[in-house]
Write an enzyme that holds these catalytic residues in place. Sequence first.
Site, mmCIF file in Angstrom:
data_model
loop_
_atom_site.group_PDB
_atom_site.id
_atom_site.type_symbol
_atom_site.label_atom_id
_atom_site.label_comp_id
_atom_site.label_asym_id
_atom_site.label_seq_id
_atom_site.Cartn_x
_atom_site.Cartn_y
_atom_site.Cartn_z
ATOM 1 N N HIS A 90 -16.060 37.814 -14.703
ATOM 2 C CA HIS A 90 -15.138 36.768 -14.277
ATOM 3 C C HIS A 90 -15.349 35.547 -15.162
ATOM 4 O O HIS A 90 -16.454 35.004 -15.225
ATOM 5 C CB HIS A 90 -15.371 36.396 -12.812
ATOM 6 C CG HIS A 90 -15.267 37.547 -11.864
ATOM 7 N ND1 HIS A 90 -14.069 38.125 -11.513
ATOM 8 C CD2 HIS A 90 -16.229 38.237 -11.201
ATOM 9 C CE1 HIS A 90 -14.292 39.114 -10.660
ATOM 10 N NE2 HIS A 90 -15.589 39.204 -10.466
ATOM 11 N N ALA A 111 -18.888 36.687 -6.377
ATOM 12 C CA ALA A 111 -19.199 37.269 -7.675
ATOM 13 C C ALA A 111 -19.054 36.282 -8.830
ATOM 14 O O ALA A 111 -19.014 36.681 -9.985
ATOM 15 C CB ALA A 111 -18.305 38.470 -7.924
ATOM 16 N N ASN A 114 -10.827 38.630 -4.416
ATOM 17 C CA ASN A 114 -11.197 37.588 -3.458
ATOM 18 C C ASN A 114 -11.711 36.347 -4.172
ATOM 19 O O ASN A 114 -11.608 35.232 -3.645
ATOM 20 C CB ASN A 114 -12.264 38.112 -2.492
ATOM 21 C CG ASN A 114 -11.671 38.936 -1.362
ATOM 22 O OD1 ASN A 114 -10.722 38.527 -0.705
ATOM 23 N ND2 ASN A 114 -12.220 40.114 -1.138
#
Length: 263
Positions: A215, A119, A186
Amino acid sequence: MKIAIIGFGNIGKYLAKWVVNESSYELKYIITRTQIDKENSDFANQPVVFKKEITSDLINDVDIIIECATKEVVTQLLKFDEINRIGKKIIIISTGGLYQNKATLDKFKKCDFILPVGAIAGLDAIKAVNDEITSIKIKTTKHPKSLEGAPFFETSKIELSSIKTPQTIWEGEVSEAVKQFPKNINVAASIYFASKCEELKIEIIADPNTTNNMHEITCVGDFGKIYTRTENKPSPANPKTSFLAVKSVVSILRNMNSNIKIN
């Protein structure tokens, strides 16, 4: 090349459908604890075999294993000596599980562990300068619903349903992040493997007003500064998963068959 997919949730189902439509690959096995009626599934006319357990024979029968289950399954998979075979490729999505077993990875000399970018963006640049990094941090912002069920909340006094404005709910290092938020962070383990930085800092923010999983990575060193911000739409079937994470595995499989490789 023959493929086994471990896990048949949102990611596993998408990848299975992609593989069966790709002539370069053969989907041999899907490993899932859920009882599947193959004849009434999308794979009724496919030679794929559904199994409930990982076995040595299954591992030996395929070239590529795609893990998209849990970090506990990664630990289970690493107990099989059969994966240490020349040319065996293991694509790991639950990179937190790989991080928790990092002390044992040196014994696997003949297989390749492949980590999707998942991601986030920027892992290639971080890997390129990992010998010059002086500080690195990831700040992850998600809707409170995306964080529900994390072990952290079993002992925390934070009530996700009561959060009305963006709130930092946790800060720490990767070793604790993969324990407290195994299905949410993760990306932190992936950044660790790219950066080789034990001092990687993680901040998790719950924002009830966001519709994306965001993120932000800040990496500083003698090379300069790398800053990336990735805003992912959550997968409709699972808000804990970003759709980009699924597509990054497809990109790996395409890359294997391409004579122009972007790593």
